[in-house]
Design a protein around this motif. Structure first.
Motif, PDB file in Angstrom:
ATOM      1  N   ARG A 143       0.811  -1.157   0.000  1.00 16.87           N
ATOM      2  CA  ARG A 143       0.000   0.000   0.000  1.00 16.87           C
ATOM      3  C   ARG A 143       0.851   1.213   0.000  1.00 16.87           C
ATOM      4  O   ARG A 143       1.713   1.314   0.808  1.00 16.87           O
ATOM      5  CB  ARG A 143      -0.855  -0.045   1.203  1.00 16.87           C
ATOM      6  CG  ARG A 143      -1.313   1.167   1.552  1.00 16.87           C
ATOM      7  CD  ARG A 143      -1.832   1.110   2.882  1.00 16.87           C
ATOM      8  NE  ARG A 143      -1.282   1.911   3.423  1.00 16.87           N
ATOM      9  CZ  ARG A 143      -0.895   2.712   4.339  1.00 16.87           C
ATOM     10  NH1 ARG A 143      -1.090   2.719   4.939  1.00 16.87           N
ATOM     11  NH2 ARG A 143      -0.312   3.567   4.778  1.00 16.87           N
ATOM     12  N   ARG A 152       3.046  -1.606  -3.272  1.00 17.84           N
ATOM     13  CA  ARG A 152       1.725  -1.989  -3.755  1.00 17.84           C
ATOM     14  C   ARG A 152       1.840  -2.568  -5.161  1.00 17.84           C
ATOM     15  O   ARG A 152       2.642  -2.099  -5.973  1.00 17.84           O
ATOM     16  CB  ARG A 152       0.788  -0.778  -3.772  1.00 17.84           C
ATOM     17  CG  ARG A 152      -0.587  -1.067  -4.326  1.00 17.84           C
ATOM     18  CD  ARG A 152      -1.557   0.072  -4.034  1.00 17.84           C
ATOM     19  NE  ARG A 152      -1.040   1.357  -4.454  1.00 17.84           N
ATOM     20  CZ  ARG A 152      -1.207   1.871  -5.673  1.00 17.84           C
ATOM     21  NH1 ARG A 152      -1.853   1.175  -6.580  1.00 17.84           N
ATOM     22  NH2 ARG A 152      -0.715   3.044  -5.983  1.00 17.84           N
ATOM     23  N   ILE A 206      -6.755  -7.426  -9.277  1.00 15.30           N
ATOM     24  CA  ILE A 206      -6.311  -7.937  -7.974  1.00 15.30           C
ATOM     25  C   ILE A 206      -5.231  -7.011  -7.451  1.00 15.30           C
ATOM     26  O   ILE A 206      -4.254  -6.709  -8.155  1.00 15.30           O
ATOM     27  CB  ILE A 206      -5.779  -9.379  -8.091  1.00 15.30           C
ATOM     28  CG1 ILE A 206      -6.889 -10.315  -8.595  1.00 15.30           C
ATOM     29  CG2 ILE A 206      -5.260  -9.858  -6.735  1.00 15.30           C
ATOM     30  CD1 ILE A 206      -6.415 -11.721  -8.866  1.00 15.30           C
ATOM     31  N   THR A 207      -5.406  -6.562  -6.219  1.00 12.49           N
ATOM     32  CA  THR A 207      -4.486  -5.603  -5.614  1.00 12.49           C
ATOM     33  C   THR A 207      -3.972  -6.144  -4.293  1.00 12.49           C
ATOM     34  O   THR A 207      -4.743  -6.712  -3.502  1.00 12.49           O
ATOM     35  CB  THR A 207      -5.192  -4.258  -5.364  1.00 12.49           C
ATOM     36  OG1 THR A 207      -5.698  -3.769  -6.601  1.00 12.49           O
ATOM     37  CG2 THR A 207      -4.240  -3.242  -4.757  1.00 12.49           C
ATOM     38  N   GLY A 208      -2.678  -6.002  -4.070  1.00 10.64           N
ATOM     39  CA  GLY A 208      -2.104  -6.361  -2.778  1.00 10.64           C
ATOM     40  C   GLY A 208      -1.206  -5.251  -2.281  1.00 10.64           C
ATOM     41  O   GLY A 208      -0.598  -4.525  -3.069  1.00 10.64           O
ATOM     42  N   ASP A 209      -1.124  -5.066  -0.982  1.00  7.45           N
ATOM     43  CA  ASP A 209      -0.254  -4.036  -0.438  1.00  7.45           C
ATOM     44  C   ASP A 209       0.353  -4.492   0.881  1.00  7.45           C
ATOM     45  O   ASP A 209      -0.202  -5.317   1.602  1.00  7.45           O
ATOM     46  CB  ASP A 209      -1.000  -2.716  -0.249  1.00  7.45           C
ATOM     47  CG  ASP A 209      -2.106  -2.795   0.782  1.00  7.45           C
ATOM     48  OD1 ASP A 209      -1.800  -2.661   1.982  1.00  7.45           O
ATOM     49  OD2 ASP A 209      -3.275  -3.004   0.394  1.00  7.45           O
ATOM     50  N   TRP A 268      -1.137  -5.432   5.918  1.00  5.67           N
ATOM     51  CA  TRP A 268      -1.195  -5.909   4.543  1.00  5.67           C
ATOM     52  C   TRP A 268      -2.656  -6.130   4.183  1.00  5.67           C
ATOM     53  O   TRP A 268      -3.525  -6.260   5.053  1.00  5.67           O
ATOM     54  CB  TRP A 268      -0.404  -7.210   4.351  1.00  5.67           C
ATOM     55  CG  TRP A 268      -0.908  -8.377   5.155  1.00  5.67           C
ATOM     56  CD1 TRP A 268      -0.573  -8.704   6.430  1.00  5.67           C
ATOM     57  CD2 TRP A 268      -1.845  -9.369   4.730  1.00  5.67           C
ATOM     58  NE1 TRP A 268      -1.239  -9.831   6.835  1.00  5.67           N
ATOM     59  CE2 TRP A 268      -2.018 -10.270   5.806  1.00  5.67           C
ATOM     60  CE3 TRP A 268      -2.552  -9.584   3.547  1.00  5.67           C
ATOM     61  CZ2 TRP A 268      -2.887 -11.356   5.732  1.00  5.67           C
ATOM     62  CZ3 TRP A 268      -3.402 -10.677   3.467  1.00  5.67           C
ATOM     63  CH2 TRP A 268      -3.561 -11.556   4.552  1.00  5.67           C
ATOM     64  N   VAL A 283      -5.433  -7.401   0.633  1.00  7.30           N
ATOM     65  CA  VAL A 283      -5.632  -7.872  -0.734  1.00  7.30           C
ATOM     66  C   VAL A 283      -7.091  -7.615  -1.108  1.00  7.30           C
ATOM     67  O   VAL A 283      -7.991  -7.666  -0.253  1.00  7.30           O
ATOM     68  CB  VAL A 283      -5.283  -9.372  -0.875  1.00  7.30           C
ATOM     69  CG1 VAL A 283      -6.198 -10.230  -0.024  1.00  7.30           C
ATOM     70  CG2 VAL A 283      -5.310  -9.805  -2.331  1.00  7.30           C
ATOM     71  N   SER A 284      -7.309  -7.287  -2.353  1.00 11.29           N
ATOM     72  CA  SER A 284      -8.669  -7.059  -2.828  1.00 11.29           C
ATOM     73  C   SER A 284      -8.803  -7.580  -4.246  1.00 11.29           C
ATOM     74  O   SER A 284      -7.823  -7.685  -4.989  1.00 11.29           O
ATOM     75  CB  SER A 284      -9.033  -5.576  -2.769  1.00 11.29           C
ATOM     76  OG  SER A 284      -8.219  -4.841  -3.645  1.00 11.29           O
ATOM     77  N   ARG A 340      -8.367  -7.050   4.885  1.00 20.54           N
ATOM     78  CA  ARG A 340      -7.306  -6.213   5.448  1.00 20.54           C
ATOM     79  C   ARG A 340      -6.972  -6.701   6.849  1.00 20.54           C
ATOM     80  O   ARG A 340      -7.851  -7.076   7.615  1.00 20.54           O
ATOM     81  CB  ARG A 340      -7.805  -4.769   5.500  1.00 20.54           C
ATOM     82  CG  ARG A 340      -7.070  -3.852   6.442  1.00 20.54           C
ATOM     83  CD  ARG A 340      -5.680  -3.518   5.988  1.00 20.54           C
ATOM     84  NE  ARG A 340      -5.599  -3.173   4.599  1.00 20.54           N
ATOM     85  CZ  ARG A 340      -4.466  -3.179   3.907  1.00 20.54           C
ATOM     86  NH1 ARG A 340      -3.341  -3.514   4.514  1.00 20.54           N
ATOM     87  NH2 ARG A 340      -4.446  -2.873   2.644  1.00 20.54           N
TER      88      ARG A 340
END
Length: 807
Positions: free
Chosen positions: A2, A263, A278-281, A362, A364-365, A385
């Motif tokens: 992120r 991110r 798909i997003t991860g941070d 961390w 993920v979405s 989250r």
């Protein structure tokens, strides 16, 4: 991963950066606008900004809502790096970093409604969304504006659109999305207080038109701007213990930053009608506690250390120093109480705090966008989250340390939202129906150390759950007239349990034994509504009127000292009436938008330090008087109450001017009047009256900025910019008094930017707080209980040099 996360615990909120639509969809769906590019030579007129405030893409000037929208060009031109700075650009919006008492958080208020306390029992008053994913806690919400496409600030209740706890409005951040072009940027900066920073972003097309990835990263460090000095070292004959013997007598600093974030966004388009994002941070924040000084110290509790009273000798108002040691110096503590003097002898360093936060988070979405047909689309947003954050507070900012607090927050949340959007009756009706589910597991933990009262470990679990159904639609009656309506049904449930343990005995402290293991449940449901009408006189002039409602969840008082303080509080609610206009003139050389509003605010939630003892009690009040009655469970206390009813009315104006090539001027002004109409019995006992104001609510607020680009031919261009910001006086507590008052102030910032002819290289010299104004961002006081008032000074004048390269 992120990067939007920010100044201290910013990472907590980057739940779904990268979760917006990326394929071209029908006009009824939420099509994300393309990323904003730097301004090009020859640009004239105010640029169009596309927003998705009503579940579909619309021009800002066509959206019948009070919205401030800033694209990436505007954020960069105004040198806005944090979400707290964005609040300076929007009328009737106040966003402040919380002080050390509440940890790394932003306190967001819109039109007088918001939330400052970070305890998990309390919900935000303004909904914060990152790429349409709800960020559910105040803690960790200072987001860094890295790789942002646009920011939308929606004023007024968003009870049917944004939904959960968006009673005051919504703050929405939208990140840049992967694309089919290889491009990126690198930015490095240095500045005062040994500031160094690095930001980078790269877009990588993997399979043309099918698969792309965007990576972003940030790292930054700076020293603190508040210096902690050893009072005993500076005053060796005072009787106050000393911790250091160095010539500088320095113990440490506050306000410094150390943050790292990463991110990644992967976007897959398996077909022309489907996109999966798909997003991860991941982030790590080890920044120092918030800057704190003691603005008022008095011996209200007759508190002594080695015979030295706690009093004004430790005040440091007007400076950037404090005497906080973050340690128990030991010695003979004496407190005069209603039952007589209490004397405790403690060895040195019995308990110490660290001088940095420790937050790891961390998330993920995943988003699925499916264009079912030309007139029907489905959007699914799934997000998870988790974070674990610790922050520390020397709550008296003095060598006494009669209140050391270590906070340990754990949080995870899961949310799911479905939206079905369509067009019907030959496109006369645009509509969205959907559902939202949210649950979280929170733990408020840590240690609270009062040498003469108690020493306790906290481990309080909270379990919130929310689910809702909603519908929203716009009927295009004619080419000029539109009718919009919405409804949302919400069902809320929350449990909270108190656990108190003495770390020395393993048993509950005697003073808190009655609440150990006690729990409570809150349940409630509600319908919210919206009705809106807008009329376009021309393509450039539109007027609108609307009625809307919103609410903020109820719950259980999270900080009882006695069993009779384990009390519920009811939801607060708002009925809002608004009239507004959007206008553009001279081929968009000028935009002028405005609104007037009247809000009916009910069951107002207030956090009070002393609901049964008058906080304005004279300092020489006898502590044995009937109003000071610990046995009755009335003192001390920190109880959340429903304070009564109020009317909030005001107006807002915003304008942007780009009349000629190279010149840009922007400004806004707002006025807000808060007036109590009814006061509850609980609120009356705190000292609140019909003349009381609302915390974090200035009557007047304005800002203005101007820049002009001077072309230099093949040498590029030079662009100076000057910004000025005014905030009227505010209060930071439920009951205003001199100890929680922040006087009005005006700040100025300036910068000069050189850009090369290709416009892919910038060198920026910026100065914030140009005239070195001493002011306060925040204040916190418990004068009626402990004689303590704290202030969080704003940062002094700072310079920064930034080199930015785009490729």
């Amino acid at each position: 991963m992120r990067i939007m996360g920010g100044m201290r615990a910013c990472s907590v909120g980057m739940m779904a950066l990268g979760v917006s639509l990326a394929v071209g969809q029908s006009a009824n769906a939420e099509e994300a606008p393309p990323p904003s590019d730097p301004p090009q030579a020859g640009d004239v007129g105010v640029p169009e900004i596309i927003v998705t405030a009503q579940f579909r893409s619309q021009r800002l000037q066509d959206t019948p809502l009070a919205i401030t929208a800033l694209n990436s060009e505007m954020l960069q031109a105004r040198n806005l790096a944090s979400v707290t700075q964005v609040g300076e650009q929007a009328p009737n919006v106040t966003i402040k970093p919380a002080g050390a008492v509440y940890g790394p958080a932003s306190q967001v208020f819109i039109r007088g409604i918001g939330q400052g306390d970070t305890n998990f029992a309390l919900e935000p008053g303004v909904g914060v969304y990152i790429d349409d994913v709800y960020y559910s806690t105040v803690f960790g919400s200072i987001f860094d504006l890295v790789d942002i496409d646009r920011v939308e600030i929606l004023r007024g209740p968003q009870g049917t659109l944004a939904g959960k706890n968006s009673i005051g409005g919504a703050l929405k951040l939208f990140s840049r999305q992967p694309s089919n072009d290889f491009e990126g940027s690198v930015e490095a900066n240095i500045g005062r207080f040994d500031k160094v920073g690095l930001r980078a972003a790269v877009n990588i097309p993997l399979v043309q038109d099918r698969l792309a990835m965007r990576l972003s990263g940030v790292a930054r460090y700076s020293d603190g701007y508040i210096t902690s000095l050893d009072y005993g070292c500076l005053n060796p004959t005072s009787g106050v213990p000393s911790f250091v013997t160095s010539k500088s007598c320095k113990l440490g600093s506050e306000g410094g930053q150390e943050y790292y974030g990463l991110r990644s966004v992967l976007q897959w388009t398996p077909g022309d009608d489907v996109t999966v994002t798909i997003t991860g941070d991941l982030s790590i924040d080890k920044s120092e506690p918030g800057a704190t000084i003691l603005t008022h110290g008095e011996n209200r509790g007759r508190f002594f250390l080695n015979g030295v009273p706690f009093d004004s000798r430790f005040e440091t108002s007007g400076s950037y120093i404090n005497y906080a040691t973050y340690n128990d110096p030991g010695g003979i503590y004496t407190a005069l109480t209603p039952v007589g003097p209490v004397v405790i002898t403690r060895p040195p360093s019995a308990y110490a705090l660290q001088r940095n936060n420790d937050l790891k988070d961390w998330g993920v979405s995943g988003v699925i966008d499916w264009r079912i047909s030309d007139s029907l689309s489905l959007k699914s947003i799934t997000a998870y989250r988790r974070y674990h954050g610790s922050f520390y507070n020397d709550a008296d900012a003095s060598p006494f340390n009669f209140q050391l607090v270590a906070n340990d927050f754990k949080h995870w949340q899961l949310s799911q939202e479905l939206r079905l959007s369509g067009r019907s009756f030959s496109d006369l009706l645009e509509w969205t129906i959907g559902g939202f589910y949210f649950k979280a597991k929170d733990t408020t933990g840590g240690r609270v150390y009062f040498p003469t009262v108690f020493d306790t470990l906290l481990d309080d679990p909270a379990r919130p759950r929310s689910q809702s159904l909603f519908a929203h639609g716009t009927l295009h009656v004619t080419d000029k007239l539109n009718l919009t309506a919405g409804v949302r049904y919400s069902d809320e449930r929350k449990t909270y349990i108190y656990n108190r343990t003495d770390p020395n005995t393993g048993l509950p402290p005697p003073a808190l034994a009655a609440i150990d293991g006690v729990g409570a449940i809150y349940k409630g449901d509600r319908f919210d509504y919206k009705a809106n009408i807008d009329y376009h006189f021309t393509d450039d002039v539109m007027v609108y009127g609307q009625f809307s409602t919103g609410f903020r969840s109820g719950g259980i008082n999270p900080r009882p000292f006695f069993s009779n303080q384990v009390v519920p509080f009811e939801p607060e609610s708002l009925n809002a009436f608004e009239l507004g206009f959007k206008s553009s003139f001279l081929d968009r050389a000028i935009t002028l938008n405005g609104a007037v509003f009247l809000n009916k605010y009910k069951n107002i939630l207030l956090g009070t330090n002393n609901p049964y003892v008058n906080p304005n009690m004279p300092i020489d009040e006898d502590p044995t008087s009937p109003t000071y009655n610990p046995s009755a469970g009335t003192f001390p206390s920190a109880v959340v109450i429903n304070g009564g009813k109020a009317d909030i009315k005001g107006f807002e104006l915003e304008t942007v001017l780009r009349p000629v090539e190279g010149l840009s001027v922007d400004a806004s002004v707002s006025y807000l009047d808060f007036q109590y109409k009814e006061i509850s019995a609980a609120a009356l006992s705190t000292g609140i009256t019909l003349q009381s104001n609302r915390l974090f609510t200035p009557k007047w607020k304005w800002n203005a900025g101007a820049q002009y680009e001077f072309p230099l031919g093949s040498a590029g261009s030079i662009t100076p910019r000057f910004d000025v910001y005014y905030q009227g006086s505010i209060f930071t507590g439920a009951v205003q008094n001199p100890y929680n008052t922040i006087d009005s102030y005006t700040l100025a910032n300036a910068q000069i930017t050189w850009s090369n002819e290709a416009r892919d290289l910038d060198l920026v010299l910026s100065v914030s707080n140009l005239f070195d104004k001493y002011y306060y961002l925040n204040k916190f006081e418990t004068v009626s209980i402990s004689g303590i008032a704290l202030g969080q000074p704003g940062r002094p004048r700072e310079w920064q040099l930034t080199l930015r390269k785009r490729f």
